[in-house]
Design a protein around this motif. Structure first.
Motif, short mmCIF file in Angstrom:
data_model
loop_
_atom_site.label_atom_id
_atom_site.label_comp_id
_atom_site.label_asym_id
_atom_site.label_seq_id
_atom_site.Cartn_x
_atom_site.Cartn_y
_atom_site.Cartn_z
N VAL A 20 109.24 52.06 79.32
CA VAL A 20 109.25 53.30 78.77
C VAL A 20 107.91 53.79 79.21
O VAL A 20 106.74 53.10 78.74
CB VAL A 20 108.99 52.90 77.21
CG1 VAL A 20 109.00 53.89 76.40
CG2 VAL A 20 110.30 52.04 76.56
N THR A 22 104.44 56.09 79.32
CA THR A 22 103.63 56.69 78.36
C THR A 22 102.74 57.43 79.22
O THR A 22 102.29 57.13 80.23
CB THR A 22 102.82 55.67 77.53
OG1 THR A 22 102.25 54.79 78.31
CG2 THR A 22 104.04 54.82 76.72
N GLN A 97 106.52 49.28 77.12
CA GLN A 97 105.83 50.81 77.22
C GLN A 97 104.82 50.30 78.43
O GLN A 97 103.88 49.47 78.52
CB GLN A 97 104.80 51.00 75.97
CG GLN A 97 105.87 51.34 75.03
CD GLN A 97 105.09 52.13 73.65
OE1 GLN A 97 103.99 52.36 73.93
NE2 GLN A 97 106.02 51.82 72.50
N SER A 122 111.84 58.87 78.02
CA SER A 122 110.56 58.59 78.53
C SER A 122 110.29 59.47 79.74
O SER A 122 109.34 60.06 79.92
CB SER A 122 109.86 57.29 78.33
OG SER A 122 110.28 56.54 79.40
N ARG A 125 109.92 63.05 79.03
CA ARG A 125 108.63 63.52 78.70
C ARG A 125 107.61 63.64 79.70
O ARG A 125 106.73 64.53 79.75
CB ARG A 125 108.29 62.34 77.35
CG ARG A 125 109.08 62.58 76.23
CD ARG A 125 108.50 61.83 75.12
NE ARG A 125 108.42 60.33 75.48
CZ ARG A 125 109.30 59.55 74.89
NH1 ARG A 125 110.31 59.92 74.20
NH2 ARG A 125 109.21 58.29 75.17
#
Length: 262
Positions: A20, A22, A97, A122, A125
């Motif tokens: 995921v 970030t 993450q 993700s 994003r």
């Protein structure tokens, strides 16, 4: 078997370990543990590492900050290899993450994209953020090349860029440049982390970080005693690392889009 065939097999297999992605190195809330803390607790348990690690993991919750499990020194890739190799064969999906820059580096250096499927939400994003960073770098490049004033939303970067460039642009500031790369790839770091990664003495690592804090490019996180790149200053650091050290992290990040299995 060629690489393309191998990736197709991975896609069909459905890797149980999901990355995921970030950005901005979010802080961990009270009561939560980073991947490094999970690893250290498993190692110090006196039990079988795999059993101790799995006993701590709740598949319903993400493992946080996977990037904390690798640093250049003293452990290198050992901790991240150990934690990932003990999770890749689980029946249940486990979400980790991980900072997008760290994952891009790990993909490029250690083929981690063959071990972890990228979470599609993700990734979307990150694509949006990547476009914003590319636009900011273009504006900064035009400012440097032609003297074009920076307009909103990048006007606030002008002071930070000039101040940081004045430091790391000198031929004698090799340690400062290397520190920026450490913070960009492996995330927030303590003075001891910087000392170990760059093989500096402790007072020099403090001085290096202190000088860059004053530029507005870095922040000091009191809660964890870590230095971190400020989110709004990421484009400044990306540009200077690319131009002064030849490390194009946005190109690495862009390449992730071609290898998503999530």
């Amino acid at each position: 078997m060629n690489c393309q065939g191998f990736k197709k097999i991975n896609k069909g297999f459905g890797m149980p370990l999901n990355a995921v992605l970030t950005t901005g190195w979010p802080a961990i809330s009270n009561g939560e543990m980073s991947a490094l803390e999970l690893h250290e607790k498993a190692e110090s348990s006196g039990k079988n590492y795999r059993d101790a690690l799995l006993a701590q993991i709740d598949p319903a919750k993400d493992i946080l900050n996977l990037e904390t499990t690798f640093r250049r020194r003293p452990s290198g890739y050992g901790p991240i290899n150990q934690i990932v190799s003990n999770l890749v064969d689980q029946k249940e999906i486990i979400r980790c993450q991980v900072d997008a820059f760290a994952f891009a580096f790990l993909k490029n250096a250690k083929n981690f994209d063959t071990l972890m499927a990228i979470d599609s939400e993700s990734l979307q994003r990150v694509k949006v953020q990547l476009e914003k960073w590319n636009n900011a770098l273009y504006a900064l490049t035009e400012f440097e090349r032609l003297g074009k004033p920076l307009k909103e939303p990048w006007h606030s970067l002008e002071h930070t860029y000039l101040a940081l460039r004045a430091i790391v642009g000198r031929a004698s500031t090799r340690d400062e440049r290397r520190a920026l790369v450490v913070l960009l790839i492996t995330g927030p770091a303590s003075s001891n982390n910087i000392k170990d990664d760059l093989r500096l003495n402790y007072s020099l690592s403090k001085r290096v970080m202190g000088a860059m804090i004053k530029t507005g490019a870095l922040e000091y996180r009191e809660k964890t005693s870590h230095y971190a790149i400020r989110q709004d200053a990421i484009p400044v650091v990306l540009l200077l690392v690319r131009e002064l050290m030849g490390l194009d992290m946005l190109a690495m990040l862009d390449a992730i889009k071609e290898h998503s299995y999530g």
